[in-house]
Motif scaffolding. Structure first.
Motif, short mmCIF file in Angstrom:
data_model
loop_
_atom_site.label_atom_id
_atom_site.label_comp_id
_atom_site.label_asym_id
_atom_site.label_seq_id
_atom_site.Cartn_x
_atom_site.Cartn_y
_atom_site.Cartn_z
N ASN A 1 0.99 -1.86 6.15
CA ASN A 1 1.37 -1.45 4.80
C ASN A 1 1.01 -2.49 3.74
O ASN A 1 1.28 -2.28 2.56
N PHE A 2 0.40 -3.59 4.16
CA PHE A 2 0.07 -4.68 3.23
C PHE A 2 -1.41 -5.01 3.31
O PHE A 2 -1.97 -5.09 4.40
N SER A 3 -2.03 -5.23 2.15
CA SER A 3 -3.45 -5.58 2.13
C SER A 3 -3.65 -7.08 2.33
O SER A 3 -4.78 -7.53 2.51
N LEU B 1 0.79 -1.23 0.00
CA LEU B 1 0.00 0.00 0.00
C LEU B 1 0.82 1.28 0.00
O LEU B 1 0.28 2.37 0.10
N MET B 2 2.15 1.14 -0.15
CA MET B 2 3.02 2.30 -0.17
C MET B 2 3.84 2.32 -1.46
O MET B 2 3.77 1.38 -2.26
N LYS B 3 4.62 3.35 -1.65
CA LYS B 3 5.47 3.45 -2.83
C LYS B 3 6.73 2.61 -2.65
O LYS B 3 7.13 2.30 -1.53
N SER B 4 7.36 2.27 -3.76
CA SER B 4 8.54 1.40 -3.74
C SER B 4 9.65 1.93 -2.85
O SER B 4 10.34 1.17 -2.18
N GLY B 5 9.84 3.23 -2.83
CA GLY B 5 10.94 3.80 -2.05
C GLY B 5 10.58 4.19 -0.63
O GLY B 5 11.34 4.91 0.03
N ALA B 6 9.44 3.71 -0.15
CA ALA B 6 8.97 4.11 1.17
C ALA B 6 9.93 3.65 2.28
O ALA B 6 10.53 2.59 2.20
#
Length: 204
Positions: free
Chosen positions: A117-119, A104-109
């Motif tokens: 952060n995961f569904s 649920l976040m961007k690759s560089g988070a």
């Protein structure tokens, strides 16, 4: 459970591998990979981290070291233990592969390894058995497989994402050609009862 604690020499190899163009295929890393795979199989109790089916007695080549976040999109975490587990070929290569739509976040988070952060249910960040339980019964050639989910939305998403219903209905169909779950379960419960009574009478 065996621990995965790289020696000083192995840490140097991992550092060199991480800086290479193909870290996961780095030649000197391969012996360490075998050691890591043993650790991860023990950590999951010889189960696929997604569908939860047993990997016991499965040929080692059919068991994948799984990057939850794909290594191509997240090279920084190629050797991160929080990003690694073991899975069956069906879940890894057949379904998930390089997909990251569940993240649920961007690759560089920063600090990506948080359960929220995961569904889907992340195998290293939540207690999977508290949310997704696999029930298996087998009598001879007849099998019954059922998943039990918690109310957590990630449990439902995991069930749908990895097409776990296909495992349930596929097993039922191949077992007796039945489409009705209630009928199948009733027959199996009857047969289990017969076996239990026979065992009880033999003890007496």
């Amino acid at each position: 459970m065996s621990s995965f604690k790289p020696s000083t020499l192995e840490k140097g190899i991992l550092s060199s591998a991480a800086k290479s163009s193909g870290p996961w295929e780095f030649e000197k890393w391969k012996p360490i990979k075998g050691k890591l795979k043993i650790h991860l199989k023990e950590k999951t109790n010889q189960r696929c981290c997604y569908c939860r089916r047993s990997l016991l007695n499965t040929h080692n080549m059919s068991i994948d070291i799984e990057h939850v976040l794909p290594q191509k999109a997240f090279p920084k975490h190629v050797f991160s233990l929080k990003n690694l587990s073991v899975s069956c070929k069906r879940c890894n290569m057949g379904i998930k592969n390089q997909d990251q739509s569940f993240f649920l976040m961007k690759s560089g988070a920063r600090r990506p390894f948080r359960a929220r952060n995961f569904s889907i249910l992340h195998p290293n960040l939540v207690n999977i058995d508290a949310h997704l339980l696999l029930e298996v019964h087998q009598i001879g050639t007849k099998s019954f497989i059922k998943y039990h989910r918690s109310q957590d939305p990630r449990a439902k998403r995991t069930y749908e994402y990895f097409k776990l219903k296909d495992i349930e209905t596929g097993t039922l169909d191949s077992a007796q050609g039945l489409r009705d779950l209630t009928e199948m379960k009733s027959r199996l419960e009857h047969e289990i009862g017969v076996v239990e009574r026979l065992l009880e009478s033999s003890r007496g």
